[in-house]
Write a protein that holds these residues in place. Structure first.
Motif, PDB file in Angstrom:
ATOM      1  N   LEU A 167       1.000  -1.211   0.269  1.00 38.99           N
ATOM      2  CA  LEU A 167       0.044  -0.039   0.135  1.00 38.99           C
ATOM      3  C   LEU A 167       0.760   1.410   0.007  1.00 38.99           C
ATOM      4  O   LEU A 167       0.263   2.281  -0.349  1.00 38.99           O
ATOM      5  CB  LEU A 167      -0.964   0.145   1.173  1.00 38.99           C
ATOM      6  N   GLU A 189       0.787   3.076  -3.277  1.00 33.76           N
ATOM      7  CA  GLU A 189      -0.452   3.813  -3.745  1.00 33.76           C
ATOM      8  C   GLU A 189      -0.349   5.450  -3.598  1.00 33.76           C
ATOM      9  O   GLU A 189       0.215   5.946  -2.968  1.00 33.76           O
ATOM     10  CB  GLU A 189      -1.728   3.476  -2.789  1.00 33.76           C
ATOM     11  N   ASP A 190      -0.949   5.953  -4.556  1.00 33.55           N
ATOM     12  CA  ASP A 190      -1.319   7.437  -4.708  1.00 33.55           C
ATOM     13  C   ASP A 190      -1.716   8.151  -3.798  1.00 33.55           C
ATOM     14  O   ASP A 190      -1.189   9.177  -3.264  1.00 33.55           O
ATOM     15  CB  ASP A 190      -1.724   7.844  -6.195  1.00 33.55           C
ATOM     16  N   ASP A 191      -3.063   7.632  -3.312  1.00 35.76           N
ATOM     17  CA  ASP A 191      -3.710   8.317  -2.049  1.00 35.76           C
ATOM     18  C   ASP A 191      -3.158   7.880  -0.907  1.00 35.76           C
ATOM     19  O   ASP A 191      -3.508   6.541  -0.252  1.00 35.76           O
ATOM     20  CB  ASP A 191      -5.012   7.990  -2.459  1.00 35.76           C
ATOM     21  N   SER A 192      -2.373   8.451  -0.114  1.00 30.71           N
ATOM     22  CA  SER A 192      -1.906   8.002   1.274  1.00 30.71           C
ATOM     23  C   SER A 192      -2.893   7.749   2.265  1.00 30.71           C
ATOM     24  O   SER A 192      -2.667   6.950   2.968  1.00 30.71           O
ATOM     25  CB  SER A 192      -0.683   8.946   1.549  1.00 30.71           C
ATOM     26  N   ALA A 208      -4.609   4.700   1.470  1.00 32.60           N
ATOM     27  CA  ALA A 208      -3.554   3.529   1.865  1.00 32.60           C
ATOM     28  C   ALA A 208      -3.876   3.186   3.350  1.00 32.60           C
ATOM     29  O   ALA A 208      -3.858   2.172   3.775  1.00 32.60           O
ATOM     30  CB  ALA A 208      -2.531   3.707   1.236  1.00 32.60           C
ATOM     31  N   THR A 244      -7.012   1.850   4.201  1.00 35.00           N
ATOM     32  CA  THR A 244      -7.430   0.430   3.888  1.00 35.00           C
ATOM     33  C   THR A 244      -6.595  -0.412   4.666  1.00 35.00           C
ATOM     34  O   THR A 244      -7.032  -1.795   5.103  1.00 35.00           O
ATOM     35  CB  THR A 244      -6.948   0.241   2.244  1.00 35.00           C
TER      36      THR A 244
END
Length: 187
Positions: free
Chosen positions: A75, A78-81, A84, A87
């Motif tokens: 994760l 991933e672009d969106d911290s 991530a 999640t």
């Protein structure tokens, strides 16, 4: 376990398999005596392999904890911290609710620097720390939020909902409230 006799390795595996079922059914307070009986060994054999309840619980949860660690690593790309991080926290919460006893084990395991290097808590702290640092750096999580805060929220939700008839739904609701807050959107 290397260097052990084959019967000792068998007993270890058998105890662990029985313990996984018992902990899933009864949580962290599963009876060690019942585990021994079901595994077909004496209580002393259980204690020889797992000298404390905590040691047994660590062994039961170890594989899934390492999978959560691997997930955190993936994760990280991933672009969106923020997404991530959330999640990963949801995965931890889902597992904590499904694997009765994990939240209990984490609630009495110190989350400080004195934890064993391979303990569940230490592995979880090390897994989520980079996700949190990145989300803070991206200014999508408050800078005063700590890893311990996040784990406390997840453990607290899991413990508070574990006896509910629909624990997973209630846990998700409590998690959403803790993430989104109490205010309606736009206020």
């Amino acid at each position: 376990m290397t260097g052990q006799r084959s019967d000792a390795r068998y007993n270890y595996a058998r105890i662990l398999a029985v313990a996984e079922v018992e902990v899933a059914t009864h949580g962290a307070q599963a009876s060690l005596e019942q585990i021994a009986r079901t595994a077909g060994v004496g209580s002393a054999t259980v204690r020889r392999h797992f000298p404390t309840r905590k040691a047994l619980l660590e062994a039961v949860f170890k594989q899934r904890i390492h999978a959560l660690s691997d997930l955190a690593e993936s994760l990280g790309a991933e672009d969106d911290s923020r997404a991530a991080l959330l999640t990963w926290l949801r995965e931890l919460l889902d597992y904590s609710v499904a694997a009765r006893g994990l939240a209990d084990a984490l609630s009495y395991e110190p989350l400080g620097d004195d934890s064993a290097p391979d303990s569940c808590a230490t592995v979880l702290v090390e897994a989520v720390a980079p996700l949190l640092r990145r989300a803070v750096a991206d200014e999508c999580v408050r800078e005063d939020v700590t890893v311990h805060d996040l784990l406390t929220v997840v453990v607290g939700i899991a413990l508070a909902t574990e006896s509910h008839p629909d624990a997973a739904v209630q846990a998700e609701r409590a998690f959403r409230l803790s993430v989104e807050g109490l205010s309606p959107k736009g206020t």
